[in-house]
Design a protein around this motif. Structure first.
Motif, short mmCIF file in Angstrom:
data_model
loop_
_atom_site.label_atom_id
_atom_site.label_comp_id
_atom_site.label_asym_id
_atom_site.label_seq_id
_atom_site.Cartn_x
_atom_site.Cartn_y
_atom_site.Cartn_z
N ARG A 304 0.90 -1.22 -0.45
CA ARG A 304 -0.20 0.40 -0.30
C ARG A 304 0.90 1.20 0.05
O ARG A 304 0.39 2.62 -0.40
N LEU A 423 -0.25 6.98 0.79
CA LEU A 423 -0.49 5.21 0.84
C LEU A 423 -1.71 5.14 -0.17
O LEU A 423 -2.64 6.04 -0.57
N VAL A 425 -4.96 2.55 -1.03
CA VAL A 425 -5.59 1.41 -0.43
C VAL A 425 -6.96 0.75 -1.69
O VAL A 425 -7.79 1.99 -2.10
#
Lengths: 432, 392
Positions: A304, A423, A425
């Motif tokens: 991620r 990140l 996701v």
């Protein structure tokens, strides 16, 4: 039958050539993408991502620097002197005798000499006006790698303090005024007595201490040469010039700048490094705005993590030790923290030549933010397959780089280090 | 010995020609992909149904057709496509060449044994889009470009036997495997996140291999001296998609359709015939298995006229005209049922004959077609070449 094969082959080949351009159907319609990854940025305070910082010193020695530093009461604090050990005086000179034949003459007489010192004239390293430079004969042997303001030799089984702090007492060889506006060199003429005195320390080798006498000055000595004038025994109406090249050079300075508690420091001579111990949580809380888009807390995984950057804020270095040129910042993983301060380090996370920071960042315009990519390092913290390395060292790519060092705001203060994570996701890609 | 050597050469040509198929359509992005015509050029020119056509042919859609072969034969097809797509005003174009059909037939005492490989579904497509995102929910904007690429396809490999029964009825059966693989890769690139350092792409995806069973039966024969009729039924097992060891995605299983083809050809004169047929496929079997969009049962029809009295470059030739209309099985959330229609024209040439046997034949077909679903249109030209070589 051969004709049949031939015809079939020709048709196939020609057809293949006819439509050889291949382009895959490409749609600009993003709704065809069967998943909706969410990319978010999280900003972690020092307390959220790290445990502590520790500053280590002593990497490299001033003798490894190309430029040696001279200073006198610079910023009201710093004194620095240059120590040079020259080669033993030549034992013979090649001289042409009365018949015109060149012969080696070892029975010559030194009648004088000169020390030629060349200084750094770049803008940041040049004195504003004329300065007085003095040279003196060193009283004792010194070890260029370990000599300091107080000690001439500081090896494992041998510690020899100077007779007088600051590489003294030295017997003066003379003084000369150097005006940067008139050139980059200064010459100190030596008479035969001075040459004799200089050559008298046969065991230690001829050593010279250079110092600047003008207060408030810090400047760099680039090179120094010792030239000797000798009258040959076989041709006494001739003067020959001999060279005793420098064999070792270092500089010593006082005071030694001890690092501040919880400060972050890189550079200097010997160099400083700062080790930052990371403790990034696996579960990140996220902000309310982010948690509207992704499930919180966010589990941090190597897959991620797109990007991790460490943000530092520059702080003023001690005035006498502010760098005169850019400081390049590097970051590496500490591979064996238990061996600090001599742990082996990983490869550079920054890449050559490091992140450049202008000297003003540590002086008049302190408070600049510096971004260091640490993605690989942080990703490794969450890699299940490898051994986790929580310590990151900040340093200069070359050690030492200069007497000046860089200072950054440490934890617990405004401008403390922060870790910014980007990140993404996403669900996994599934089959249809 | 000589026969086996030439058979080996033919297989080598077959394998050489079996390069991966190239992309055909943006409709491949739907469901399990774009159904393909694993037929030769003659079938395409006569409406694409492929059953009830006179003449011994190597075929994946009519298992009884090879019964008419009386010499060893190998056939393969090459298709080139040029297409223009319009997605609600956004235009794109693409082209590619593929080898949809390869087959080898060898007459034996019990009938004609065939080995064939043909394309079933095309899954090669790319979609890409750029957009601005709010990274931290506080106005920290960045631009990302998302790209999804699917690269693969599904084929069928079948071993078959066809023979003519007493009374003139030809029957055939084929059995084989459904094979293939696909890689599905998502990539997000970060164009201007303003983080001070380059941000590597975020990539995830995987590769799946397909496994399944397939079988087909068919029959054809003359009714009187004018009408030839034929039909075939193709059964397929569930199609299993198995991820490789580096793939996080789960395995999948998809229902493949039963396909029924019925066709007929009226021989109006020794040189003129008209043919037509219908095809149904129960793709709704896959509807529950799809995570995006849906699948439906589809119906297709097509037909054409063939005049075999022509001569081109001194070679006996046939001229063909046809048309087909097909429903495409996979739908997206737009709930618009996609269709494909095409006008076809073709030319067949007997390049080399020996006695009554055609030793080398070349068939060329040009199609002008339209695939449409709501505001999404795709117009294409497709040129197909089939070569059949016999008697080795």
């Amino acid at each position: 039958l051969k004709r049949a094969w031939l015809v079939a082959g020709l048709v196939s080949a020609s057809w293949g050539l006819l439509a050889c351009e291949e382009t895959t159907p490409t749609s600009g319609n993003g709704t065809l993408i069967p998943l909706e990854p969410q990319t978010v940025a999280l900003d972690l305070s020092f307390e959220e991502f790290a445990e502590a910082v520790t500053v280590y010193g002593g990497y490299g020695t001033p003798s490894e620097l190309f430029e040696a530093v001279l200073a006198q009461d610079y910023e009201g604090v710093l004194d620095a002197r240059v120590l040079v050990r020259y080669a033993q005086f030549p034992w013979a000179a090649s001289v042409r005798d009365s018949t015109g034949t060149t012969r080696a003459d070892s029975a010559y007489t030194f009648v004088g000499g000169r020390l030629v010192a060349r200084f750094d004239t770049t803008e940041a390293n040049r004195p504003e006006g004329a300065v007085v430079v003095r040279a003196g004969v060193l009283p004792q042997e010194f070890d260029a790698r370990t000599a300091s303001w107080a000690v001439a030799v500081d090896t494992l089984a041998d510690r020899q303090p100077w007779g007088e702090a600051g590489a003294g007492p030295a017997v003066s060889l003379g003084e000369a005024e150097w005006d940067p506006a008139s050139g980059d060199s200064v010459v100190l003429e030596l008479d035969s007595a001075m040459v004799a005195m200089l050559g008298d320390t046969l065991q230690a080798g001829p050593g010279v201490r250079y110092e600047v006498l003008t207060a408030g000055v810090r400047m760099n000595l680039l090179s120094s040469d010792l030239r000797l004038y000798a009258r040959p025994n076989i041709h006494q109406d001739t003067i020959v010039t001999l060279n005793a090249p420098p064999l070792a050079q270092t500089f010593i300075y006082d005071p030694f700048p001890e690092p501040a508690q919880d400060g972050i420091r890189v550079g200097g001579a010997p160099s400083w490094r700062t080790v930052m111990t990371f403790d990034v949580p696996t579960q990140l809380p996220g902000t309310p705005a982010i948690c509207q888009r992704v499930q919180c807390p966010i589990t941090l995984t190597p897959g991620r993590l797109n990007n991790a950057t460490l943000t530092l804020t520059t702080a003023p270095s001690e005035a006498a030790f502010q760098p005169a040129d850019s400081v390049f910042l590097d970051a590496r993983a500490v591979l064996a923290p238990e061996l600090l301060p001599k742990s082996p380090l990983g490869t550079s996370l920054v890449g050559a030549p490091g992140v450049p920071i202008g000297p003003d960042g540590f002086g008049d315009v302190a408070g600049q933010t510096v971004t260091i990519p640490v993605t690989t390092f942080v990703r490794a913290l969450f890699d299940e397959s490898g051994e986790k390395v929580p310590d990151l060292v900040l340093l200069t790519p070359l050690e030492p780089l200069s007497i000046g060092f860089g200072t950054f705001v440490g934890p617990g203060q405004p401008g403390a280090p922060r870790l910014r994570l980007i990140l993404t996701v996403s669900d996994t890609v599934e089959i249809s | 010995m000589n026969a086996s050597r030439t058979l080996g050469a033919a297989l080598a040509v077959t394998l050489l020609a079996s390069t991966p198929a190239s992309a055909q359509s943006l409709f491949a992005s739907r469901g399990l992909g774009l159904p393909l015509f694993a037929t030769d050029s003659r079938v395409l020119a006569l409406g694409g149904i492929g059953v009830g056509l006179p003449g011994g042919e190597l075929s994946l859609v009519d298992p009884s057709a090879p019964a008419g072969l009386n010499v060893p034969s190998v056939a393969f097809s090459v298709q080139s496509t040029w297409a223009d797509a319009d997605e609600g005003g956004a235009a794109s174009d693409f082209s590619g060449t593929r080898f949809p059909f390869l087959s080898l037939g060898y007459p034996t005492s019990i009938g004609t044994v065939t080995v064939a490989i043909g394309s079933v579904l095309d899954q090669r497509w790319i979609t890409s889009s750029s957009r601005q995102i709010d990274l931290d929910g506080a106005g920290g904007l960045g631009v990302v470009t998302d790209r999804f690429e699917s690269d693969g396809g599904i084929s069928a490999v079948r071993l078959g036997l066809a023979r003519t029964l007493p009374g003139g009825v030809s029957v055939g059966a084929q059995v084989g495997r459904v094979i293939g693989d696909v890689s599905r890769i998502f990539d997000r690139s970060f164009d201007s996140l303003n983080v001070g350092t380059p941000v590597p792409d975020f990539t995830l995806g995987g590769r799946w291999s397909y496994r399944g069973w397939t079988a087909a039966v068919g029959a054809s024969g003359m009714i009187g001296s004018v009408l030839m009729v034929g039909g075939s039924y193709t059964w397929s097992s569930e199609l299993d998609a198995l991820p490789d060891e580096n793939t996080d995605g789960a395995e999948g299983s998809f229902g493949l359709p039963g396909e029924l083809r019925v066709g007929a050809t009226a021989v109006l004169s020794p040189q003129l015939s008209i043919s037509g047929g219908v095809h149904t496929a129960s793709w709704s079997a896959a509807d529950d298995d799809l995570s995006v969009g849906g699948a439906r049962d589809v119906f297709s029809w097509g037909g054409g006229v063939e005049w075999s009295g022509a001569s081109v470059l001194g070679k006996p030739s046939a001229v063909r005209l046809g048309y087909r209309a097909s429903e495409l099985p996979f739908t997206l959330e737009d709930a618009t049922d996609p269709t494909e229609t095409a006008f076809t024209g073709g030319l067949g040439m007997d390049l080399l004959t020996g006695g009554d046997v055609v030793l080398a034949r070349l068939d060329l077909t040009l199609e002008r077609g339209l695939r449409a679903a709501g505001s999404f249109e795709e117009r294409f030209w497709r040129f197909s070449t089939s070569v059949r070589v016999s008697g080795f």
